[in-house]
Each structure stands twice: as structure tokens, then as C-alpha cells.
Write a protein that holds these residues in place. Structure first.
Motif, short mmCIF file in Angstrom:
data_model
loop_
_atom_site.label_atom_id
_atom_site.label_comp_id
_atom_site.label_asym_id
_atom_site.label_seq_id
_atom_site.Cartn_x
_atom_site.Cartn_y
_atom_site.Cartn_z
N ASN A 115 0.81 -1.22 0.00
CA ASN A 115 0.00 0.00 0.00
C ASN A 115 0.85 1.27 0.00
N LYS A 116 2.10 1.14 -0.45
CA LYS A 116 3.02 2.27 -0.65
C LYS A 116 3.58 2.83 0.65
N GLY A 117 3.58 2.02 1.71
CA GLY A 117 4.32 2.38 2.91
C GLY A 117 5.72 1.79 2.84
N GLN A 118 6.53 2.05 3.89
CA GLN A 118 7.86 1.48 3.97
C GLN A 118 8.01 0.81 5.33
N ALA A 119 7.83 -0.49 5.35
CA ALA A 119 7.90 -1.24 6.61
C ALA A 119 9.11 -2.16 6.62
N VAL A 120 9.66 -2.40 7.81
CA VAL A 120 10.77 -3.32 8.00
C VAL A 120 10.40 -4.27 9.13
N GLY A 121 10.55 -5.57 8.90
CA GLY A 121 10.22 -6.57 9.90
C GLY A 121 11.39 -6.91 10.80
N LEU A 122 11.10 -7.03 12.11
CA LEU A 122 12.13 -7.33 13.10
C LEU A 122 11.59 -8.31 14.13
N SER A 123 12.51 -8.99 14.81
CA SER A 123 12.19 -9.65 16.08
C SER A 123 13.15 -9.07 17.11
N GLY A 156 9.23 -15.47 28.12
CA GLY A 156 10.23 -14.52 28.58
C GLY A 156 9.66 -13.18 28.97
N GLU A 157 10.54 -12.39 29.55
CA GLU A 157 10.25 -10.99 29.83
C GLU A 157 11.45 -10.17 29.36
N ILE A 158 11.24 -8.91 29.12
CA ILE A 158 12.29 -8.07 28.54
C ILE A 158 13.16 -7.48 29.64
N VAL A 159 14.48 -7.58 29.42
CA VAL A 159 15.46 -7.00 30.34
C VAL A 159 15.86 -5.60 29.88
N SER A 160 16.11 -5.44 28.58
CA SER A 160 16.55 -4.15 28.05
C SER A 160 16.12 -4.00 26.59
N VAL A 161 16.01 -2.76 26.15
CA VAL A 161 15.62 -2.44 24.77
C VAL A 161 16.70 -1.56 24.15
N ASN A 162 17.13 -1.90 22.94
CA ASN A 162 18.10 -1.10 22.19
C ASN A 162 17.33 -0.11 21.33
N THR A 163 17.10 1.07 21.85
CA THR A 163 16.26 2.05 21.16
C THR A 163 16.91 2.58 19.88
N LYS A 164 18.24 2.45 19.75
CA LYS A 164 18.91 2.97 18.55
C LYS A 164 18.40 2.31 17.28
N VAL A 165 18.04 1.03 17.37
CA VAL A 165 17.52 0.33 16.20
C VAL A 165 16.25 1.00 15.70
N LEU A 166 15.33 1.27 16.61
CA LEU A 166 14.06 1.88 16.24
C LEU A 166 14.23 3.34 15.84
N SER A 168 16.80 4.71 14.42
CA SER A 168 17.41 4.75 13.09
C SER A 168 16.37 4.50 12.01
N LEU A 169 15.53 3.50 12.23
CA LEU A 169 14.52 3.16 11.23
C LEU A 169 13.49 4.26 11.07
N THR A 170 12.96 4.78 12.17
CA THR A 170 11.92 5.81 12.08
C THR A 170 12.49 7.10 11.50
N ARG A 171 13.72 7.41 11.84
CA ARG A 171 14.35 8.63 11.30
C ARG A 171 14.50 8.56 9.78
N ASP A 172 14.73 7.36 9.27
CA ASP A 172 14.90 7.18 7.82
C ASP A 172 13.59 6.89 7.09
N GLY A 173 12.46 7.05 7.78
CA GLY A 173 11.17 6.95 7.12
C GLY A 173 10.52 5.58 7.13
N PHE A 174 11.09 4.62 7.88
CA PHE A 174 10.55 3.27 7.90
C PHE A 174 9.58 3.07 9.07
N ILE A 175 8.66 2.12 8.89
CA ILE A 175 7.73 1.71 9.94
C ILE A 175 8.22 0.36 10.47
#
Length: 293
Positions: A115-123, A156-166, A168-175
Motif C-alpha cells: 500500500n506504498k508504505g515502507q515497513a521493515v520486519g524485526l524480532s 520470557g520478559e524483557i530485560v533491556s531495549v536497544n532504542t537505537k535500532v528503532l 534509526s529506522l523511524t528517522r529514515d522513514g521506515f515503519i
């Protein structure tokens, strides 16, 4: 059919919200019937693309319970739940990762891109997005009885989140589209409740809003009526007194976690309603239940 003047009025009414939220980040937990119904799936993709084009950065965390359950049943693998959380052994974990990361995630990414968006899949494993550990699940019992510690397997439960990944993606226009699977420092894979992942990520990036799409109108009181607004302490009390049960417990807990971490508002909304996200973000009344600190 609405006429041209009404169309213009709708756009003008949305303008203050577009101005208010421009440049902000919103985490959306995508699940329930909105992931199954074809019309709702397409509406969801269009909603998040529109958000991106008006200056909002949506980050999507998705579930996939029905899809996982279907494949487990076909493979004759037994499964059970404890207060909305799937008990996960090694065999089930392999299926869960395959379904969430290899199938569901890529379907959502493809739908947005189509639908003309820009998405990137992650785990959680990608770029070290988040580090997990085995959840020590404590089931609280009636007053006067000691709590019970339950082993629910590779949950599991989350111990820490690497916000730099997100960032970088949002800054470059990705969802970013995130599957709720992660690993600990030794590489052990864990199944993590998608609501929990959404709450932690929203807190880590200090999101403006956390929005959870569900198959209910929102949080209901003991009479089954919608509660349109809750304060943080009221939300805690609904869990403690048993008003909220089953799968709504992790949803409300993740909202509490997000608000405690600095998110301004959390919303539990009915994903069965067409364009529910747009109605929540760009209209005065909103939909569902809002939780505020």
C-alpha cells in the motif's frame, strides 16, 4: 455518502491532532480480529501509512495467537494458557518463532509495503532490539494465602531495549514491525507476550501513546460496561479485585508498565471497528479505554 463539505470538515477537525502529534512516536500493538479480517487488515495498513505521512512515527508490535494455535493443532502439539500467557516448551517455541517471525511478521510488512508504505520486519533478535530472560511468573492468591510461583516454560520478559535500532529506522522513514520473540545473553529463545513487548518498547522510547488493538470494546467493569477512562491506580485496582481477568490482565499490566516508564497515555481499543486507530488519534472522543498517569 458524505458530501464534499463534510469531507473537508472531517479533515479540518483532524488538523489540531495532526499538529499536536507531529514528530511524536506511537507504539501500536496489533492483534485480534484486526489481523484476520481482510478488510480490517487493509484498513490497518492504510491507517499506519497515513500516520507516517502526517508526521507521526508508528511502531507496530504484533501478536499471532490464532495462527500459532492453528499450526500447533495441525501438528498435534498440546498447548495451555495461564492467565492469558501461553505455556511454551521447546517444541512449541520452534513453532511460535516460525509462525511469528517467518510468516505473520512478513505478511504485515508486505501488506504495508503493498500500500506504498515502507515497513521493515524485526524480532527481538535483530540488531539486539531487546534482551530477554525467563519469566518468573507469580500467581497471586486470595488474601492470607501465599503467592504461587509457576513455571510456564520458555516464556520470557524483557530485560533491556536497544532504542537505537528503532530510532534509526523511524528517522529514515521506515515503519518498524516487531515480532514478540527474543533471546537472552546465552542465545536461548523466548516467547514473549506481545502486549508486554509493546509496553516495554513504548516505555523505552518514551512514546507519546501506546495503543492496543483488541477484540473487546476496551476495559469493562463488573457489569460489563465500558470504562472510558482510568487513572493508573484505578487500573491496578481492577486487577487486584478481580474485575479484570484472563487476557485483559497482561494488556492492562503493559499499559501500567508503559505509563510508569514515561508514556503519556495508553489506550485499549476495539480493533474490530473500522479505522479504530484513526478514530482514537484524530478525534475528540476517541474510542475504547484510555489509561492516564
Amino acid at each position: 455518502m458524505i458530501d464534499q463539505a463534510e469531507r473537508a470538515k472531517v479533515l479540518i477537525e483532524a488538523l489540531p491532532y495532526i499538529q499536536r502529534f507531529n514528530g511524536s512516536t506511537m507504539v501500536i500493538k496489533y492483534g485480534g480480529n484486526a489481523m484476520i479480517n481482510e478488510e480490517l487488515k487493509n484498513n490497518f495498513a492504510l491507517d499506519v501509512i497515513l500516520m507516517k505521512y502526517v508526521g507521526i512515527n508508528p511502531i507496530i508490535v504484533h501478536g499471532g495467537g490464532p495462527q500459532i494455535g492453528e499450526l500447533l493443532e495441525r501438528l498435534n502439539i498440546q498447548t495451555k494458557f495461564v492467565e492469558g500467557l501461553r505455556v511454551t516448551d521447546e517444541q512449541a517455541m520452534d513453532v511460535i518463532e516460525m509462525v511469528l517471525v517467518g510468516k505473520v511478521n512478513k505478511e504485515i510488512v508486505n501488506l504495508i509495503n503493498k500500500n506504498k508504505g515502507q515497513a521493515v520486519g524485526l524480532s527481538g533478535k535483530d540488531g539486539g532490539l531487546f534482551v530477554a530472560r525467563k519469566m518468573k511468573y507469580i500467581k497471586y492468591r486470595p488474601e492470607g494465602e501465599p503467592p504461587e510461583v509457576l513455571d510456564i516454560g520458555l516464556v520470557g520478559e524483557i530485560v533491556s531495549v536497544n532504542t537505537k535500532v528503532l530510532e534509526s529506522l523511524t528517522r529514515d522513514g521506515f515503519i518498524p514491525v516487531i515480532a514478540p520473540v527474543g533471546a537472552d545473553e546465552s542465545g536461548q529463545t523466548y516467547n514473549i507476550n506481545a502486549d508486554t513487548v509493546a509496553g516495554h518498547i513504548a516505555a523505552a522510547i518514551k512514546a507519546r501513546k501506546l495503543i492496543l488493538l483488541t477484540d473487546t470494546k476496551g476495559v469493562l467493569n463488573k457489569d460489563g460496561n465500558l470504562i472510558s477512562s482510568l487513572k493508573l491506580q484505578e487500573a491496578r485496582q481492577l486487577i487486584a479485585d478481580g474485575t479484570v481477568t484472563g487476557g485483559m490482565i497482561p494488556k492492562l499490566n503493559c499499559c501500567i508498565k508503559a505509563l510508569e516508564g514515561g508514556v503519556k497515555k495508553a489506550h485499549i481499543i476495539d480493533g474490530r471497528e473500522k479505522h479504530a486507530i484513526l478514530l482514537e488519534v484524530f478525534t475528540k472522543g476517541g474510542v475504547g479505554t484510555e489509561i492516564i498517569n
